[in-house]
Enzyme design. Sequence first.
Site, PDB file in Angstrom:
ATOM      1  CB  ILE A  54      43.402  41.123 106.452  1.00  0.00           C
ATOM      2  CG1 ILE A  54      42.329  41.234 105.467  1.00  0.00           C
ATOM      3  CG2 ILE A  54      44.392  42.431 105.992  1.00  0.00           C
ATOM      4  CD1 ILE A  54      41.303  42.676 105.441  1.00  0.00           C
ATOM      5  CB  SER A  55      43.479  36.498 103.143  1.00  0.00           C
ATOM      6  OG  SER A  55      43.654  35.372 104.139  1.00  0.00           O
ATOM      7  CD  GLN A  56      48.347  37.996  97.609  1.00  0.00           C
ATOM      8  OE1 GLN A  56      48.936  37.108  98.069  1.00  0.00           O
ATOM      9  NE2 GLN A  56      48.603  38.197  96.037  1.00  0.00           N
TER      10      GLN A  56
END
Length: 207
Positions: A54-56
Amino acid sequence: MRKSLVRKLREKGIDNENVLDAIGKIPRHWFFDEIFVEHAYQDKAFPIAEGQTISQPYTVAFQTDLLELKPGKKILEIGTGSGYQACVLVECGVDLVTIEYKDKLSRLAKKMLKHMGYEPKFIIGDGSLGCDKFAPYDGIIVTAGAPTVPQALVDQLKIGGHLIIPVGDRKMQKMLRLTKQSNGNITKEEFSNFSFVPLLGNDGWSK
């Protein structure tokens, strides 16, 4: 905790109020197992299923800001992943098509987003080829690192549309914004370096 995250993003230079409002509304902790919930509002990426992340939040905000979104615009997302970026895009008021290479991830994201009240169009397929069925798009956002810019994505952009894509090797990529001009030419802007999971597919990396 969400307000604290938004403050951190402001401190890092994100000043797009529409994007910040969207991130402030989304319960990011729903994407985390209960034992990891304290990580949900930290500004960092986190592992999810199928070897993905899950992206920053900063990366999500940065890419979304580059799209210069307006409500009602048609956007294609390459790499559904957890679905968090899709939530931000839908919360910004766009008509979203999101494509994911791995069917398990797509099914999990679709179930999660429906539960949260977000219902973009979900496609399972090779994102490096785009999604010609719903083209052309006002914007395309690629959430995986590509070795080159896939021509199919450029072809599926509307005049004036932006393609946001990280391009480089498997470890580090340069964020690019390509804009299609009225004469069909493409202008390119370069931004910071980022590190994404590889874009898989015909015009991406092999497995």
